[in-house]
Motif scaffolding. Structure first.
Motif, PDB file in Angstrom:
ATOM      1  N   ARG A 214     -96.769   1.460  68.899  1.00 21.30           N
ATOM      2  CA  ARG A 214     -97.343   1.069  67.609  1.00 21.30           C
ATOM      3  C   ARG A 214     -97.334   2.216  66.604  1.00 21.30           C
ATOM      4  N   PHE A 215     -97.204   3.427  67.103  1.00 22.76           N
ATOM      5  CA  PHE A 215     -97.155   4.607  66.246  1.00 22.76           C
ATOM      6  C   PHE A 215     -95.749   5.160  66.128  1.00 22.76           C
TER       7      PHE A 215
ATOM      8  N   ILE B  58     -99.104   2.752  60.694  1.00 25.93           N
ATOM      9  CA  ILE B  58     -98.823   2.165  62.003  1.00 25.93           C
ATOM     10  C   ILE B  58     -97.690   1.186  61.801  1.00 25.93           C
ATOM     11  N   ASP B  59     -96.737   1.175  62.720  1.00 26.91           N
ATOM     12  CA  ASP B  59     -95.594   0.277  62.638  1.00 26.91           C
ATOM     13  C   ASP B  59     -96.081  -1.155  62.819  1.00 26.91           C
ATOM     14  N   GLU B  60     -96.155  -1.918  61.738  1.00 26.46           N
ATOM     15  CA  GLU B  60     -96.724  -3.268  61.775  1.00 26.46           C
ATOM     16  C   GLU B  60     -95.755  -4.289  62.370  1.00 26.46           C
ATOM     17  N   ARG B  61     -94.479  -3.973  62.435  1.00 34.35           N
ATOM     18  CA  ARG B  61     -93.519  -4.926  62.977  1.00 34.35           C
ATOM     19  C   ARG B  61     -93.753  -5.193  64.451  1.00 34.35           C
ATOM     20  N   ARG B  62     -94.208  -4.197  65.195  1.00 36.29           N
ATOM     21  CA  ARG B  62     -94.409  -4.350  66.635  1.00 36.29           C
ATOM     22  C   ARG B  62     -95.810  -4.808  66.991  1.00 36.29           C
ATOM     23  N   ALA B  63     -96.737  -4.716  66.073  1.00 38.32           N
ATOM     24  CA  ALA B  63     -98.139  -5.045  66.370  1.00 38.32           C
ATOM     25  C   ALA B  63     -98.382  -6.532  66.398  1.00 38.32           C
TER      26      ALA B  63
ATOM     27  N   ASN C 107     -92.159   4.731  74.610  1.00 38.24           N
ATOM     28  CA  ASN C 107     -93.066   4.505  75.748  1.00 38.24           C
ATOM     29  C   ASN C 107     -93.035   5.625  76.764  1.00 38.24           C
TER      30      ASN C 107
ATOM     31  N   ARG D  58     -99.261   1.497  76.080  1.00 38.18           N
ATOM     32  CA  ARG D  58     -99.438   0.352  75.181  1.00 38.18           C
ATOM     33  C   ARG D  58     -99.572   0.771  73.725  1.00 38.18           C
ATOM     34  N   LEU D  59    -100.170   1.932  73.462  1.00 33.80           N
ATOM     35  CA  LEU D  59    -100.449   2.344  72.085  1.00 33.80           C
ATOM     36  C   LEU D  59     -99.310   3.090  71.406  1.00 33.80           C
TER      37      LEU D  59
END
Length: 67
Positions: A32-33, A62-67, A37, A28-29
């Motif tokens: 975001r970085f 942190i990649d904000e587009r996916r968060a 996966n 899951r984390l």
């Protein structure tokens, strides 16, 4: 004597549970970085998990587009 590696009857099941408890949070984390996966599967090895934690801790953005 096949299969008697000292883990008992529930040893394999316990290893699967512990593996899932390690892989699922990484799964899951990591996106975001900006890390794929599938790398989470490698986190079952302690050294790889430690390296991934260091990468995530010191990543600048942190990649904000996916968060």
């Amino acid at each position: 004597m096949m299969g008697s590696y000292g883990m008992g009857g529930g040893g394999f099941l316990m290893m699967l549970v512990i593996g899932a408890l390690i892989v699922v949070p990484f799964w899951r984390l990591l996106p975001r970085f900006g890390i794929p996966n599938w790398v989470a599967i490698l986190a079952i090895f302690p050294l790889v998990a430690l390296i991934l934690l260091w990468i995530m801790a010191f990543k600048d953005q942190i990649d904000e587009r996916r968060a």
